[in-house]
Structure formats: structure tokens, C-alpha cells
Motif scaffolding. Structure first.
Motif, PDB file in Angstrom:
ATOM      1  N   ALA A  94      -4.791  -3.182  28.342  1.00 14.71           N
ATOM      2  CA  ALA A  94      -3.753  -3.051  27.316  1.00 14.71           C
ATOM      3  C   ALA A  94      -4.135  -3.777  26.041  1.00 14.71           C
ATOM      4  CB  ALA A  94      -2.429  -3.576  27.853  1.00 14.71           C
ATOM      5  N   ARG A  95      -4.787  -4.932  26.185  1.00 16.73           N
ATOM      6  CA  ARG A  95      -5.214  -5.664  24.987  1.00 16.73           C
ATOM      7  C   ARG A  95      -6.156  -4.813  24.134  1.00 16.73           C
ATOM      8  NH1 ARG A  95      -4.593 -11.317  24.906  1.00 16.73           N
ATOM      9  NH2 ARG A  95      -3.698 -12.200  26.805  1.00 16.73           N
ATOM     10  N   ARG A  96      -7.156  -4.221  24.787  1.00 21.80           N
ATOM     11  CA  ARG A  96      -8.126  -3.431  24.047  1.00 21.80           C
ATOM     12  C   ARG A  96      -7.532  -2.130  23.511  1.00 21.80           C
ATOM     13  NH1 ARG A  96     -13.855  -3.081  26.961  1.00 21.80           N
ATOM     14  NH2 ARG A  96     -14.310  -2.247  24.881  1.00 21.80           N
ATOM     15  N   LEU A  97      -6.499  -1.626  24.185  1.00 18.17           N
ATOM     16  CA  LEU A  97      -5.880  -0.382  23.731  1.00 18.17           C
ATOM     17  C   LEU A  97      -4.843  -0.621  22.647  1.00 18.17           C
ATOM     18  CD1 LEU A  97      -5.462   2.689  24.065  1.00 18.17           C
ATOM     19  CD2 LEU A  97      -3.781   2.163  25.845  1.00 18.17           C
ATOM     20  N   ILE A  98      -4.050  -1.680  22.800  1.00 18.76           N
ATOM     21  CA  ILE A  98      -2.894  -1.876  21.922  1.00 18.76           C
ATOM     22  C   ILE A  98      -3.267  -2.559  20.625  1.00 18.76           C
ATOM     23  CG2 ILE A  98      -0.684  -3.090  21.743  1.00 18.76           C
ATOM     24  CD1 ILE A  98      -0.266  -2.508  24.688  1.00 18.76           C
ATOM     25  N   ARG A  99      -4.278  -3.433  20.631  1.00 19.27           N
ATOM     26  CA  ARG A  99      -4.630  -4.141  19.398  1.00 19.27           C
ATOM     27  C   ARG A  99      -4.924  -3.187  18.242  1.00 19.27           C
ATOM     28  NH1 ARG A  99      -7.543  -8.828  22.176  1.00 19.27           N
ATOM     29  NH2 ARG A  99      -9.133  -7.257  22.603  1.00 19.27           N
ATOM     30  N   PRO A 100      -5.803  -2.191  18.406  1.00 27.34           N
ATOM     31  CA  PRO A 100      -6.037  -1.275  17.278  1.00 27.34           C
ATOM     32  C   PRO A 100      -4.806  -0.449  16.911  1.00 27.34           C
ATOM     33  CG  PRO A 100      -7.202  -0.537  19.246  1.00 27.34           C
ATOM     34  CD  PRO A 100      -6.718  -1.912  19.532  1.00 27.34           C
ATOM     35  N   LEU A 101      -4.004  -0.044  17.919  1.00 27.74           N
ATOM     36  CA  LEU A 101      -2.796   0.714  17.620  1.00 27.74           C
ATOM     37  C   LEU A 101      -1.804  -0.134  16.833  1.00 27.74           C
ATOM     38  CD1 LEU A 101      -2.213   2.571  21.023  1.00 27.74           C
ATOM     39  CD2 LEU A 101      -3.392   3.398  18.979  1.00 27.74           C
ATOM     40  N   ASP A 102      -1.701  -1.410  17.213  1.00 23.87           N
ATOM     41  CA  ASP A 102      -0.797  -2.317  16.501  1.00 23.87           C
ATOM     42  C   ASP A 102      -1.279  -2.532  15.069  1.00 23.87           C
ATOM     43  OD1 ASP A 102       1.470  -3.988  16.392  1.00 23.87           O
ATOM     44  OD2 ASP A 102       0.220  -5.755  16.688  1.00 23.87           O
ATOM     45  N   ALA A 103      -2.627  -2.643  14.897  1.00 27.56           N
ATOM     46  CA  ALA A 103      -3.176  -2.822  13.543  1.00 27.56           C
ATOM     47  C   ALA A 103      -2.915  -1.591  12.684  1.00 27.56           C
ATOM     48  CB  ALA A 103      -4.672  -3.111  13.632  1.00 27.56           C
ATOM     49  N   VAL A 104      -3.082  -0.408  13.262  1.00 30.22           N
ATOM     50  CA  VAL A 104      -2.815   0.826  12.521  1.00 30.22           C
ATOM     51  C   VAL A 104      -1.338   0.915  12.148  1.00 30.22           C
ATOM     52  CG1 VAL A 104      -2.727   3.343  12.709  1.00 30.22           C
ATOM     53  CG2 VAL A 104      -4.752   2.111  13.482  1.00 30.22           C
ATOM     54  N   GLY A 105      -0.456   0.573  13.099  1.00 31.01           N
ATOM     55  CA  GLY A 105       0.980   0.619  12.814  1.00 31.01           C
ATOM     56  C   GLY A 105       1.377  -0.343  11.715  1.00 31.01           C
ATOM     57  N   THR A 106       0.821  -1.577  11.746  1.00 31.79           N
ATOM     58  CA  THR A 106       1.137  -2.567  10.704  1.00 31.79           C
ATOM     59  C   THR A 106       0.666  -2.089   9.337  1.00 31.79           C
ATOM     60  OG1 THR A 106       0.958  -4.369  12.318  1.00 31.79           O
ATOM     61  CG2 THR A 106       0.787  -4.953   9.995  1.00 31.79           C
ATOM     62  N   ALA A 107      -0.571  -1.554   9.273  1.00 25.00           N
ATOM     63  CA  ALA A 107      -1.093  -1.061   7.998  1.00 25.00           C
ATOM     64  C   ALA A 107      -0.289   0.137   7.499  1.00 25.00           C
ATOM     65  CB  ALA A 107      -2.565  -0.687   8.150  1.00 25.00           C
ATOM     66  N   ARG A 109       2.878   0.735   7.994  1.00 25.73           N
ATOM     67  CA  ARG A 109       4.159   0.256   7.431  1.00 25.73           C
ATOM     68  C   ARG A 109       3.961  -0.341   6.044  1.00 25.73           C
ATOM     69  NH1 ARG A 109       4.871  -0.927  12.937  1.00 25.73           N
ATOM     70  NH2 ARG A 109       3.926  -2.994  12.720  1.00 25.73           N
ATOM     71  N   LYS A 110       2.837  -1.041   5.831  1.00 19.96           N
ATOM     72  CA  LYS A 110       2.567  -1.613   4.508  1.00 19.96           C
ATOM     73  C   LYS A 110       2.335  -0.500   3.476  1.00 19.96           C
ATOM     74  CE  LYS A 110       0.587  -5.998   6.083  1.00 19.96           C
ATOM     75  NZ  LYS A 110      -0.630  -6.853   6.107  1.00 19.96           N
ATOM     76  N   ILE A 111       1.587   0.531   3.886  1.00 22.10           N
ATOM     77  CA  ILE A 111       1.339   1.656   2.966  1.00 22.10           C
ATOM     78  C   ILE A 111       2.639   2.370   2.643  1.00 22.10           C
ATOM     79  CG2 ILE A 111       0.239   3.921   2.802  1.00 22.10           C
ATOM     80  CD1 ILE A 111      -2.125   2.780   4.320  1.00 22.10           C
ATOM     81  N   ALA A 112       3.494   2.541   3.668  1.00 22.97           N
ATOM     82  CA  ALA A 112       4.793   3.169   3.424  1.00 22.97           C
ATOM     83  C   ALA A 112       5.639   2.344   2.476  1.00 22.97           C
ATOM     84  CB  ALA A 112       5.532   3.379   4.748  1.00 22.97           C
ATOM     85  N   GLY A 113       5.412   1.023   2.467  1.00 16.83           N
ATOM     86  CA  GLY A 113       6.142   0.146   1.552  1.00 16.83           C
ATOM     87  C   GLY A 113       5.546   0.073   0.166  1.00 16.83           C
ATOM     88  N   GLY A 114       4.435   0.795  -0.063  1.00 16.18           N
ATOM     89  CA  GLY A 114       3.850   0.840  -1.400  1.00 16.18           C
ATOM     90  C   GLY A 114       2.535   0.108  -1.554  1.00 16.18           C
ATOM     91  N   ASP A 115       2.076  -0.598  -0.514  1.00 18.72           N
ATOM     92  CA  ASP A 115       0.819  -1.326  -0.599  1.00 18.72           C
ATOM     93  C   ASP A 115      -0.316  -0.415  -0.152  1.00 18.72           C
ATOM     94  OD1 ASP A 115      -1.253  -3.095  -0.681  1.00 18.72           O
ATOM     95  OD2 ASP A 115      -0.563  -4.364   0.981  1.00 18.72           O
ATOM     96  N   THR A 117      -3.385  -0.767  -0.618  1.00 12.51           N
ATOM     97  CA  THR A 117      -4.622  -1.475  -0.299  1.00 12.51           C
ATOM     98  C   THR A 117      -4.663  -1.913   1.155  1.00 12.51           C
ATOM     99  OG1 THR A 117      -3.701  -3.636  -0.946  1.00 12.51           O
ATOM    100  CG2 THR A 117      -4.756  -2.313  -2.675  1.00 12.51           C
ATOM    101  N   ALA A 118      -3.587  -1.705   1.909  1.00 15.29           N
ATOM    102  CA  ALA A 118      -3.530  -2.145   3.307  1.00 15.29           C
ATOM    103  C   ALA A 118      -4.521  -1.355   4.150  1.00 15.29           C
ATOM    104  CB  ALA A 118      -2.115  -1.984   3.857  1.00 15.29           C
ATOM    105  N   ARG A 119      -5.175  -2.043   5.070  1.00 16.56           N
ATOM    106  CA  ARG A 119      -6.113  -1.421   5.988  1.00 16.56           C
ATOM    107  C   ARG A 119      -5.882  -1.966   7.398  1.00 16.56           C
ATOM    108  NH1 ARG A 119      -6.255   0.929   2.008  1.00 16.56           N
ATOM    109  NH2 ARG A 119      -8.030   1.563   0.709  1.00 16.56           N
ATOM    110  N   ALA A 120      -6.224  -1.161   8.393  1.00 17.10           N
ATOM    111  CA  ALA A 120      -6.124  -1.588   9.789  1.00 17.10           C
ATOM    112  C   ALA A 120      -7.367  -2.389  10.144  1.00 17.10           C
ATOM    113  CB  ALA A 120      -5.988  -0.372  10.697  1.00 17.10           C
ATOM    114  N   VAL A 121      -7.156  -3.669  10.505  1.00 15.73           N
ATOM    115  CA  VAL A 121      -8.273  -4.558  10.847  1.00 15.73           C
ATOM    116  C   VAL A 121      -7.958  -5.224  12.178  1.00 15.73           C
ATOM    117  CG1 VAL A 121      -9.782  -6.418  10.056  1.00 15.73           C
ATOM    118  CG2 VAL A 121      -8.618  -4.962   8.381  1.00 15.73           C
ATOM    119  N   PRO A 122      -8.190  -4.547  13.303  1.00 18.99           N
ATOM    120  CA  PRO A 122      -7.918  -5.156  14.609  1.00 18.99           C
ATOM    121  C   PRO A 122      -8.968  -6.200  14.941  1.00 18.99           C
ATOM    122  CG  PRO A 122      -8.891  -2.994  14.892  1.00 18.99           C
ATOM    123  CD  PRO A 122      -8.681  -3.169  13.417  1.00 18.99           C
ATOM    124  N   ASP A 123      -8.558  -7.243  15.714  1.00 21.02           N
ATOM    125  CA  ASP A 123      -9.500  -8.259  16.156  1.00 21.02           C
ATOM    126  C   ASP A 123      -9.886  -7.986  17.606  1.00 21.02           C
ATOM    127  OD1 ASP A 123      -6.952  -8.715  17.040  1.00 21.02           O
ATOM    128  OD2 ASP A 123      -7.146 -10.903  17.096  1.00 21.02           O
TER     129      ASP A 123
END
Length: 390
Positions: A94-107, A109-115, A117-123
Motif C-alpha cells: 500500500a505504501r508503494r501504491l498509495i504514495r504516488p496516487l496521494d502525490a498526484v491527488g495533492t498536485a 488539487r493545487k492545480i485546480a486551485g490555480g497553482d 506550477t504544482a507537480r506530483a513528487v512522491p517520495d
């Protein structure tokens, strides 16, 4: 790690699968031996004679073959160990699967808010598929940001192009209202010229916008490129001559599937570009063909293009010399319209330098069979003029 619904579902389902698999194994083995003894006791005796003899010597019933308390305890211990291992594997998965999905979702939401420059950067490490998802999302985000920047540049460029003729119109008209200028024929012709400039800019913007959205209307028919060139050359030659340009035509009959009006519009744009920036010079217009395309070639002996400009000349509002271009009245849209028209036909527009100096534009359009005639190959490189427009 942030716990999500997907994470919990993975842990629950992995645990359930482990428990079900172990229970099925235990019940399956037990039922197998019970059914085997019921159907053929002799076979079971031959498989495990010592155990059967021991049970017969003690007088135990055959039901004693079922697992006892110790055996069930071992089974439950094994089930517990398997469940813990399944949970650990599920959490790691789940860690390896969810981390990139969570990063994409966060980015997102930022793009939808007008940013933009947001990019998905999973660790941490990712699976190949989720890594590809992250790369595709970031590529889409970069393209969205570039499109937004291009749109802003377009808005600025359009405002700049419209401002000059509008300022002249307003100043002249205000001068007439205030009695400073007398509305004579010369001043009125100047105002009409500014209106024509505005009309041309608006029409070019309309063509570009429709072409980019795939909605440019074309009335396709079989047309002869030579005929279209002759119709244009007959009335532009005097204007070109006044600018110091000698027009030479070398025309071979080439039938293409195209909108004749759009072809003439593209040719006029290239000729106007030569009049503004290549005069005085000799201008050659040729029609040639390959097995698939008709070629409209316009070459001049002018100053040519700056080094590396071949990939830029068809971009909207691009100018090799900004101050000189604006002085000549160009909007920077003419050649962009040429490319848009060519690509709308399924063709292309290219440009290259001519040695020792000069520029050559080529418009490639899909070829069509001439009506009631057999298609013939026409040479593609001959430049010997067969017709000269005075």
C-alpha cells in the motif's frame, strides 16, 4: 504514512485472503482423509498403517482421525503468523501504491486551485505503472502551464497589435470632432487603411483559432494550383513591382484536393510577407508535384532569415526584426495563417534558406487526380521560368 481507505481495504482483504486460504487448506485435508477412509479404508491403512494400528489397539473410533486440540492450536498459530505476514506485505504494498496516487491527488488539487506550477513528487520507490502515471500527470501539468503562458502572451500580443490602429483612428476622429483636422480624401483613405488593418488582424485571428480547434471550414474540391497562382498573380504583380519586386512564375498543372479560396489566402500571405521584408528582389512562384503532394513554392532573393529562424517563422506574432516589422505594418500572423491552412488540408508548410541569400517557402497539399486525365509526374526541382508576370 497517511492511512487512506485504499490502504485499509488492502490490509483487510490481504488478511481475509490469508485466513480463507489457511482454513480451506485445513478443511480440505481433513475432508480428503475422511472421505478417503469412508470410501476405501484399506487404502488409508496402506498409507499410514502405524497410525491406524495404534488407533485400533486403543479402541479409538475412526472419528479420532480428525485434528485434535493440539493440531487445531498449531493451525491457529500458523493462521496468526500468516495473517501478520499478510498485513505486513499489504502495508508495504500500500505504501508503494498509495504514495504516488496521494502525490498526484495533492498536485491536482493545487492545480485546480490555480497553482499551475504544482507537480506530483512522491517520495520512495514506486511501481512501474504508478511511476508512469506520475510522469504522465506532470507532463500534462507542464503542458497546461505552457498553454496558460501562451494564452497570456497571445492576449498581450493581440492587445498590442490592435492598439496602434485603434489609437490612430481615435486620434484622427477626435481631431476631426475638435476641428483640428479637415476630413479630406487623403485623411479618410488613411482611416480606411487603419480599418483594413484591423479587419485583417481579426480575420487572421479567426482563421488561427478555428484551425487550432479543428473547426476551420474548408470547401474541398479538385483545384489546379497553377490556375490559383495565375488568378492571384494577375492583380498582385503591379503592387509587387511598385515595391521593387519582379514576379516570375513557373507553373505546371498540379491538381490538389483543396479549398481554392484558402489556397489563394495562403499565397497572398506569403507574397505580402515578401513585399514587406524582402523587397527589392526577384520573386519566383512555382507549382510542382510529388506522387502524393502538390507543392506551391515561393522563393525570393531577399536578405533571408536569421540563423535558426526556420522553426519560428510560422509562430504567431514572431518577428525577425520587431521594430522594422512594426514599421512595415505587419501583424506577425500572416505566416501562422499559412501553416494553419496547410495543416487543415492535411498538408504542411516549410521554409528554408536559399543560397547565397533569400528564402524559400513551400506549401504541400494532398494531390488529387486530374478530372478525365491520367495522373502524370511533374519535376520537382526545375527552376527555369516559363512564364513571367510583368
Amino acid at each position: 504514512m497517511k492511512t487512506t481507505g485504499l490502504n485499509r481495504q488492502l490490509v483487510i482483504w490481504m488478511s481475509a485472503v490469508t485466513g480463507i486460504a489457511l482454513a480451506a487448506m485445513v478443511l480440505g485435508i481433513t475432508l480428503f482423509y475422511a472421505v478417503a477412509f469412508y470410501l476405501n479404508p484399506g487404502w488409508l491403512l496402506s498409507v499410514c498403517p502405524d497410525q491406524i494400528a495404534a488407533r485400533e489397539g486403543t479402541g479409538l473410533p475412526w472419528s479420532a482421525l480428525w485434528p485434535g486440540a493440539l493440531e487445531w492450536s498449531v493451525f491457529f498459530v500458523l493462521w496468526g503468523i500468516g495473517t501478520v505476514g499478510a498485513i505486513a506485505a499489504a502495508v508495504r504494498f500500500a505504501r508503494r501504491l498509495i504514495r504516488p496516487l496521494d502525490a498526484v491527488g495533492t498536485a491536482a488539487r493545487k492545480i485546480a486551485g490555480g497553482d499551475l506550477t504544482a507537480r506530483a513528487v512522491p517520495d520512495g520507490p514506486m511501481f512501474e505503472e504508478t511511476g508512469q502515471l506520475v510522469d504522465d500527470f506532470n507532463a500534462m501539468a507542464r503542458q497546461l502551464g505552457q498553454s496558460e503562458a501562451d494564452m497570456r502572451a497571445w492576449n498581450v500580443a493581440i492587445a498590442h497589435e490592435l492598439r496602434t490602429p485603434l489609437t490612430i483612428l481615435r486620434g484622427r476622429l477626435q481631431g476631426v470632432v475638435d476641428g483640428i483636422f479637415t476630413p479630406d480624401e487623403v485623411s479618410l483613405r488613411g482611416l480606411i487603411a487603419q480599418v483594413d488593418s484591423l479587419t485583417r488582424i481579426v480575420e487572421d485571428l479567426k482563421v488561427l483559432t478555428l484551425a487550432q480547434s479543428g473547426r476551420l471550414e474548408l470547401r474541398l474540391d479538385t483545384v489546379d494550383l497553377a490556375d490559383e497562382v495565375r488568378s492571384v498573380a494577375s492583380f498582385v504583380a503591379p503592387h509587387l513591382k511598385d515595391a521593387g519586386i519582379e514576379l516570375h512564375c513557373d507553373l505546371g498543372s498540379v491538381h490538389v484536393q483543396a479549398d481554392g479560396a484558402r489556397v489563394r489566402q495562403a499565397l497572398l500571405a506569403i507574397l505580402e510577407n515578401a513585399r514587406r521584408y524582402a523587397a527589392p528582389c526577384n520573386l519566383h512562384v512555382e507549382t510542382r508535384a510529388t506522387s502524393e503532394n502538390g507543392i506551391l513554392r515561393i522563393s525570393d532573393s531577399g536578405p533571408g532569415l536569421p540563423s535558426g529562424a526556420e522553426n519560428l517563422v510560422f509562430e504567431p506574432f514572431w518577428r525577425a526584426d520587431d521594430s522594422r516589422s512594426r514599421a512595415n505594418g505587419g501583424s506577425g500572423l500572416g505566416l501562422a495563417v499559412v501553416r494553419a491552412i496547410a495543416e487543415a488540408h492535411g498538408g504542411s508548410a516549410v521554409v528554408h534558406q536559399v543560397d547565397p541569400n533569400g528564402t524559400c517557402f513551400e506549401v504541400h497539399l494532398p494531390r488529387a487526380a486530374p478530372p478525365h486525365t491520367q495522373r502524370k509526374s511533374i519535376p520537382t526541382r526545375s527552376r527555369t521560368p516559363i512564364e513571367t508576370v510583368p
